[in-house]
Motif scaffolding. Structure first.
Motif, mmCIF file in Angstrom:
data_model
loop_
_atom_site.group_PDB
_atom_site.id
_atom_site.type_symbol
_atom_site.label_atom_id
_atom_site.label_comp_id
_atom_site.label_asym_id
_atom_site.label_seq_id
_atom_site.Cartn_x
_atom_site.Cartn_y
_atom_site.Cartn_z
ATOM 1 N N VAL A 87 -10.947 -1.850 -0.432
ATOM 2 C CA VAL A 87 -10.951 -3.386 0.125
ATOM 3 C C VAL A 87 -10.003 -4.396 -0.191
ATOM 4 O O VAL A 87 -9.666 -5.309 0.176
ATOM 5 N N ALA A 88 -9.812 -4.243 -1.794
ATOM 6 C CA ALA A 88 -8.698 -4.961 -2.419
ATOM 7 C C ALA A 88 -8.488 -4.134 -3.558
ATOM 8 O O ALA A 88 -9.748 -3.750 -4.434
ATOM 9 N N VAL A 89 -7.547 -3.987 -4.080
ATOM 10 C CA VAL A 89 -6.512 -3.766 -5.436
ATOM 11 C C VAL A 89 -6.011 -5.129 -6.276
ATOM 12 O O VAL A 89 -5.223 -5.635 -5.747
ATOM 13 N N ILE A 90 -6.471 -5.328 -7.589
ATOM 14 C CA ILE A 90 -5.310 -6.304 -8.211
ATOM 15 C C ILE A 90 -4.254 -5.245 -9.050
ATOM 16 O O ILE A 90 -4.508 -4.393 -9.339
ATOM 17 N N SER A 91 -3.320 -5.022 -8.837
ATOM 18 C CA SER A 91 -2.104 -3.902 -9.671
ATOM 19 C C SER A 91 -1.144 -4.977 -10.843
ATOM 20 O O SER A 91 -0.514 -6.003 -10.462
ATOM 21 N N ASP A 92 -0.773 -4.248 -11.873
ATOM 22 C CA ASP A 92 0.622 -4.406 -12.121
ATOM 23 C C ASP A 92 2.040 -4.147 -11.649
ATOM 24 O O ASP A 92 2.959 -4.285 -12.797
ATOM 25 N N MET A 93 1.698 -3.104 -11.174
ATOM 26 C CA MET A 93 3.124 -2.282 -10.056
ATOM 27 C C MET A 93 3.695 -2.854 -9.145
ATOM 28 O O MET A 93 2.738 -4.196 -8.572
ATOM 29 N N PRO A 94 5.106 -2.391 -9.068
ATOM 30 C CA PRO A 94 6.027 -3.268 -7.832
ATOM 31 C C PRO A 94 4.889 -3.650 -6.510
ATOM 32 O O PRO A 94 4.543 -1.985 -6.185
ATOM 33 N N GLY A 95 4.677 -4.737 -5.443
ATOM 34 C CA GLY A 95 4.103 -4.272 -4.176
ATOM 35 C C GLY A 95 2.623 -5.264 -4.999
ATOM 36 O O GLY A 95 2.272 -5.621 -3.702
ATOM 37 N N GLY A 96 2.933 -5.744 -6.265
ATOM 38 C CA GLY A 96 0.860 -6.430 -5.888
ATOM 39 C C GLY A 96 0.101 -5.892 -5.699
ATOM 40 O O GLY A 96 0.292 -5.141 -5.471
ATOM 41 N N ASN A 97 -1.149 -7.177 -5.367
ATOM 42 C CA ASN A 97 -2.379 -7.353 -5.238
ATOM 43 C C ASN A 97 -1.974 -6.595 -3.662
ATOM 44 O O ASN A 97 -0.933 -6.466 -2.884
ATOM 45 N N LEU A 98 -3.806 -5.175 -3.237
ATOM 46 C CA LEU A 98 -3.688 -5.185 -1.194
ATOM 47 C C LEU A 98 -4.991 -6.002 -1.280
ATOM 48 O O LEU A 98 -5.754 -5.949 -1.643
ATOM 49 N N TYR A 99 -5.042 -5.845 0.046
ATOM 50 C CA TYR A 99 -6.076 -6.388 0.413
ATOM 51 C C TYR A 99 -6.202 -5.501 1.941
ATOM 52 O O TYR A 99 -5.316 -5.244 2.383
ATOM 53 N N ALA A 100 -6.955 -4.913 2.111
ATOM 54 C CA ALA A 100 -7.612 -3.818 3.418
ATOM 55 C C ALA A 100 -7.477 -5.654 4.549
ATOM 56 O O ALA A 100 -8.161 -6.643 4.579
ATOM 57 N N GLU A 101 -6.780 -4.917 5.964
ATOM 58 C CA GLU A 101 -7.299 -5.771 6.734
ATOM 59 C C GLU A 101 -8.018 -6.539 7.294
ATOM 60 O O GLU A 101 -8.467 -7.810 7.779
ATOM 61 N N ALA A 102 -9.071 -5.605 7.522
ATOM 62 C CA ALA A 102 -10.559 -6.545 7.491
ATOM 63 C C ALA A 102 -11.035 -7.540 7.176
ATOM 64 O O ALA A 102 -11.824 -8.504 7.372
ATOM 65 N N VAL A 103 -10.416 -7.825 5.355
ATOM 66 C CA VAL A 103 -11.329 -8.804 4.920
ATOM 67 C C VAL A 103 -9.469 -9.819 3.939
ATOM 68 O O VAL A 103 -10.500 -10.568 3.576
ATOM 69 N N LYS A 104 -8.596 -9.126 5.382
ATOM 70 C CA LYS A 104 -7.515 -10.047 4.427
ATOM 71 C C LYS A 104 -7.898 -12.420 4.789
ATOM 72 O O LYS A 104 -8.269 -11.422 5.919
ATOM 73 N N ASP A 105 -7.703 -13.163 3.723
ATOM 74 C CA ASP A 105 -7.777 -14.128 4.689
ATOM 75 C C ASP A 105 -9.040 -14.377 4.099
ATOM 76 O O ASP A 105 -9.503 -15.650 3.797
ATOM 77 N N ARG A 106 -10.577 -13.572 4.218
ATOM 78 C CA ARG A 106 -11.815 -14.150 3.413
ATOM 79 C C ARG A 106 -11.435 -13.392 1.996
ATOM 80 O O ARG A 106 -12.559 -13.847 1.496
ATOM 81 N N PHE A 107 -11.570 -12.484 1.529
ATOM 82 C CA PHE A 107 -11.651 -11.660 0.238
ATOM 83 C C PHE A 107 -10.491 -12.490 -0.904
ATOM 84 O O PHE A 107 -9.209 -12.016 -0.011
ATOM 85 N N THR A 108 -10.841 -12.594 -1.623
ATOM 86 C CA THR A 108 -9.909 -12.492 -2.736
ATOM 87 C C THR A 108 -9.913 -12.141 -4.503
ATOM 88 O O THR A 108 -11.198 -12.112 -4.702
ATOM 89 N N ILE A 109 -8.890 -11.007 -4.650
ATOM 90 C CA ILE A 109 -9.340 -10.429 -5.851
ATOM 91 C C ILE A 109 -8.365 -11.066 -7.342
ATOM 92 O O ILE A 109 -7.384 -11.646 -7.167
ATOM 93 N N SER A 110 -9.067 -11.162 -8.304
ATOM 94 C CA SER A 110 -8.954 -12.221 -9.259
ATOM 95 C C SER A 110 -9.168 -11.626 -10.944
ATOM 96 O O SER A 110 -9.980 -9.855 -10.675
ATOM 97 N N ARG A 111 -8.167 -11.477 -12.131
ATOM 98 C CA ARG A 111 -8.495 -10.808 -13.113
ATOM 99 C C ARG A 111 -8.124 -11.714 -14.025
ATOM 100 O O ARG A 111 -7.291 -12.622 -13.896
ATOM 101 N N ASP A 112 -9.944 -12.113 -15.230
ATOM 102 C CA ASP A 112 -9.331 -12.304 -16.206
ATOM 103 C C ASP A 112 -9.107 -11.221 -17.528
ATOM 104 O O ASP A 112 -9.708 -10.488 -17.738
ATOM 105 N N ASN A 113 -8.290 -11.391 -17.980
ATOM 106 C CA ASN A 113 -7.868 -10.641 -19.182
ATOM 107 C C ASN A 113 -9.015 -10.998 -20.025
ATOM 108 O O ASN A 113 -9.075 -9.986 -21.559
ATOM 109 N N VAL A 114 -9.055 -12.332 -20.318
ATOM 110 C CA VAL A 114 -9.593 -12.654 -21.929
ATOM 111 C C VAL A 114 -10.901 -12.060 -21.713
ATOM 112 O O VAL A 114 -11.631 -11.470 -22.441
ATOM 113 N N LYS A 115 -11.984 -12.298 -20.212
ATOM 114 C CA LYS A 115 -13.470 -12.402 -20.383
ATOM 115 C C LYS A 115 -13.509 -10.292 -19.655
ATOM 116 O O LYS A 115 -14.300 -9.928 -19.617
ATOM 117 N N LYS A 116 -12.443 -9.491 -19.751
ATOM 118 C CA LYS A 116 -12.130 -8.259 -19.193
ATOM 119 C C LYS A 116 -12.835 -7.850 -18.135
ATOM 120 O O LYS A 116 -13.763 -7.226 -17.945
#
Length: 121
Positions: free
Chosen positions: A48-77
């Motif tokens: 449904v969603a991927v957060i990545s440090d690779m070119p292309g960045g984050n991915l969202y499945a069509e079914a959840v785009k505009d509804r789901f947001t993926i994020s990362r907090d490296n301090v909190k791991k």
């Protein structure tokens, strides 16, 4: 050793919101991405969603785009999946996984135990 632990699931009404958290431990240098995957009852698991440090960045499945947001907090791991405008079809078990990235499960070598989300009135 890599370990991922999901939290934040539960019961929510249609149209409601929920935030899932994936606490990660022991990532190694080949773990370029953390993804969230959803398995609805009786169906195959899908990304449904991927957060990545690779070119292309984050991915969202069509079914959840505009509804789901993926994020990362490296301090909190921790990687978060903010889910808004939830629908009954979002019901199922959500897994987070660490790996190279993309939608294919074969690219992920470490998985959490899964957490249940139920969207129902």
């Amino acid at each position: 050793q890599t370990r991922l632990v999901e939290s934040g699931g539960g019961l929510v009404q249609p149209g409601g919101s929920l935030t899932l958290a994936c606490k990660f431990f022991g990532l190694h240098r080949d773990h370029h991405a953390i993804g969230w995957f959803h398995q609805a009852p009786g169906e195959a698991r899908k990304g449904v969603a991927v957060i990545s440090d690779m070119p292309g960045g984050n991915l969202y499945a069509e079914a959840v785009k505009d509804r789901f947001t993926i994020s990362r907090d490296n301090v909190k791991k921790t990687v978060f999946l903010q889910m808004n405008s939830l629908k009954p079809q979002d019901t199922g078990v959500y897994y987070c996984a660490a790996g190279f990235g993309g939608w294919y499960e074969e690219y992920y070598d470490s998985w959490g135990q899964g957490i249940e989300v139920t969207v129902s009135a």
